[in-house]
Write an enzyme that holds these catalytic residues in place. Structure first.
Site, PDB file in Angstrom:
ATOM      1  N   LYS A 102      95.168   4.449  56.283  1.00 25.01           N
ATOM      2  CA  LYS A 102      94.251   4.397  57.267  1.00 25.01           C
ATOM      3  C   LYS A 102      94.610   4.529  58.537  1.00 25.01           C
ATOM      4  O   LYS A 102      95.562   4.948  58.850  1.00 25.01           O
ATOM      5  CB  LYS A 102      93.898   2.733  57.091  1.00 25.01           C
ATOM      6  CG  LYS A 102      93.379   2.136  55.463  1.00 25.01           C
ATOM      7  CD  LYS A 102      92.199   2.775  55.179  1.00 25.01           C
ATOM      8  CE  LYS A 102      91.754   2.350  53.946  1.00 25.01           C
ATOM      9  NZ  LYS A 102      92.283   2.555  52.836  1.00 25.01           N
TER      10      LYS A 102
HETATM   11  C1  LIG Z   1      86.548   0.929  51.416  1.00 25.47           C
HETATM   12  C2  LIG Z   1      87.742   0.378  51.194  1.00 25.47           C
HETATM   13  N1  LIG Z   1      87.352  -1.024  50.811  1.00 25.47           N
HETATM   14  C3  LIG Z   1      88.610  -1.749  50.747  1.00 25.47           C
HETATM   15  C4  LIG Z   1      89.852  -1.192  50.740  1.00 25.47           C
HETATM   16  C5  LIG Z   1      90.989  -2.164  50.174  1.00 25.47           C
HETATM   17  O1  LIG Z   1      92.014  -2.239  51.023  1.00 25.47           O
HETATM   18  P1  LIG Z   1      93.524  -2.522  50.497  1.00 25.47           P
HETATM   19  O2  LIG Z   1      93.943  -1.058  49.945  1.00 25.47           O
HETATM   20  O3  LIG Z   1      94.162  -2.673  51.848  1.00 25.47           O
HETATM   21  O4  LIG Z   1      93.487  -3.553  49.735  1.00 25.47           O
HETATM   22  C6  LIG Z   1      89.933   0.255  50.856  1.00 25.47           C
HETATM   23  C7  LIG Z   1      91.408   0.732  51.035  1.00 25.47           C
HETATM   24  O5  LIG Z   1      91.922   1.292  50.081  1.00 25.47           O
HETATM   25  C8  LIG Z   1      88.640   0.842  51.149  1.00 25.47           C
HETATM   26  O6  LIG Z   1      88.945   2.004  51.466  1.00 25.47           O
END
Ligand SMILES: Cc1ncc(COP(=O)(O)O)c(C=O)c1O
Length: 430
Positions: free
Chosen positions: A208
């Protein structure tokens, strides 16, 4: 039909489209995340402190305070993932078994998974072709008496049309939770993503714009949701009331303080310290991403059949991903879009361009959602987008840390591929 499947594959695979030296020199590419002296110092500081975790541990608290200040939000809770932050928001908002939550057909699977964690039902809505975000004009037809919340996703770092979404929510008595996992620092009509609904979840995953490894941030301005979310984060314990004692960093937890259902979504000191160091560079990287995107857009928009991403004038985009659409007809082909896209992708990669396909299918087409009545075929625009587009940059080499010179080379590669590929496929076929 000009160009055939075999001919296209042959041209794309066998060599660069016009032969000769690849357009891109790999040495220029900067790998993400960028770990510098500040991150090293922050990590060593944690090790020297001897405190690795705890609900009131100093790095976690510092990150929460600094991210809330960055957004201009009242409250922030750090978590161990973005998915956890989204789940906390849904649970704190009282979403429960059988409730329906409307979300976009184009996101990462974590978005609907967070809904399923509450035994609630994700209801998918198709996207707007220009922004790739949920199309607000399609939301109301999906609302039923069971609908409780809207979960828009600011996909690729471009905020959704939140005034429209909030106005539907107000009219229909629904909660709005933003999935801002890809949108740290993006804004909509002057307000930051993550402060536009009742609650929001951000991801701090290493890919990110604000990375720490794995982690997340829950954000709200609402003081009722805050303690509920805090309890959900730590086994049902709201550990906020006890003052932090660095000699007993973990002793504020205690089963006697369990007041409701909870999970284990606690953050840790090392990732929190790294995220704090990264937060200091977020604006710089976001601005660099925007400048790189502007350069690519100005050079690619002149090429036949190449359609760069757009950003409405009332928003800022942080280009977590830079998605380019391809129009096979305008490029001189009439083969199926997905085949043309694969051909162009292979040719761009042969030129040294870091290019990927992120999201091969609309979410409702995943096996996991087969049982949902509405799922199959409910998102034709998302299907079309994914068939005819590719992402410039990758999770390891996104736009935000790259130098401008690399973008010029990427644009050179596009020019070379687009101006020659139709001719070459044609020649091989004959
Ligand atoms: C649009 C979106 N929502 C939710 C997530 C979930 O985040 P994480 O991977 O930190 O749990 C991500 C990331 O991978 C994402 O790109």
């Amino acid at each position: 039909m000009r160009g055939g499947r075999l001919a296209a594959r042959h041209v794309a695979r066998s060599e660069q489209v016009r032969g000769g030296r690849p357009a891109v020199s790999k040495q220029l590419a900067v790998r993400w995340p960028v770990i510098g002296a500040a991150e090293r110092q922050a990590a060593l500081g944690v090790l020297d402190s001897g405190i690795l975790n705890g609900p009131s541990a100093p790095q976690v608290k510092g990150l929460e305070k600094e991210f809330a200040a960055f957004l201009g939000a009242r409250f922030c809770l750090a978590t161990n993932s973005g998915t956890a932050a989204l789940h906390m928001a849904l649970a704190a908002g009282g979403i429960g078994a059988g409730d329906e939550v409307i979300t976009t057909a184009f996101s990462y699977v974590a978005t609907p998974l967070a809904i399923l964690y509450q035994s609630a039902v994700p209801v998918f809505v198709d996207i707007d072709q220009e922004t790739f975000n949920i199309d607000p004009s399609l939301i109301e037809e999906r609302i039923t008496p069971r609908t409780r919340a809207l979960l828009p996703v600011h996909i690729h770092g471009l905020p959704c049309d939140m005034d429209e979404i909030n106005s539907i929510a107000r009219r229909r008595g629904l909660l709005v939770i933003e999935d801002a996992a890809q949108a740290h620092g993006a804004s909509y009509r002057g307000r930051p993503a993550g402060t536009l609904g009742a609650m929001a979840g951000f991801s701090l995953n290493a890919t990110k714009n604000l990375p720490c490894g794995e982690g997340g941030l829950f954000v709200t301005n609402n003081e009722t949701f805050l303690p509920v979310a805090r309890r959900i984060r730590l086994h049902g314990i709201d550990a906020e009331e006890v003052p932090f004692d660095p000699t007993h960093p973990l002793d504020e937890e205690g089963e006697e303080k369990v007041t409701g259902m909870g999970w284990m979504y606690m953050p840790q000191e090392l990732p929190a310290a790294i995220a704090r160091a990264q937060l200091r560079r977020l604006v710089e990287f976001n601005e660099n991403a925007a400048a790189n995107a502007a350069l690519l857009t100005s050079r690619l928009s002149g090429l036949p059949g190449v359609i760069p991403p757009s950003c409405p004038p009332d928003r800022t985009h942080i280009y977590h991903k830079y998605r380019v659409r391809l129009d096979p007809e305008a490029m001189g082909f009439s083969m199926p879009a997905a085949e043309m896209r694969d051909t162009v992708l292979t040719a761009l990669r042969a030129e040294g361009v870091e290019a990927t396909l992120w999201g091969a299918k609309p979410l409702p087409e995943l096996e996991l959602f087969r049982g949902l009545g509405h799922a199959r075929g409910c998102a034709p625009r998302t299907s079309e987008l994914l068939d005819c587009s590719l992402v410039v940059g990758s999770q390891s080499y996104p736009l935000f840390p790259q130098p401008r010179a690399l973008m010029e080379q990427y644009a050179d590669a596009f020019e070379k591929v687009v101006t020659n590929i139709a001719k070459r496929v044609d020649a091989v076929q004959r």
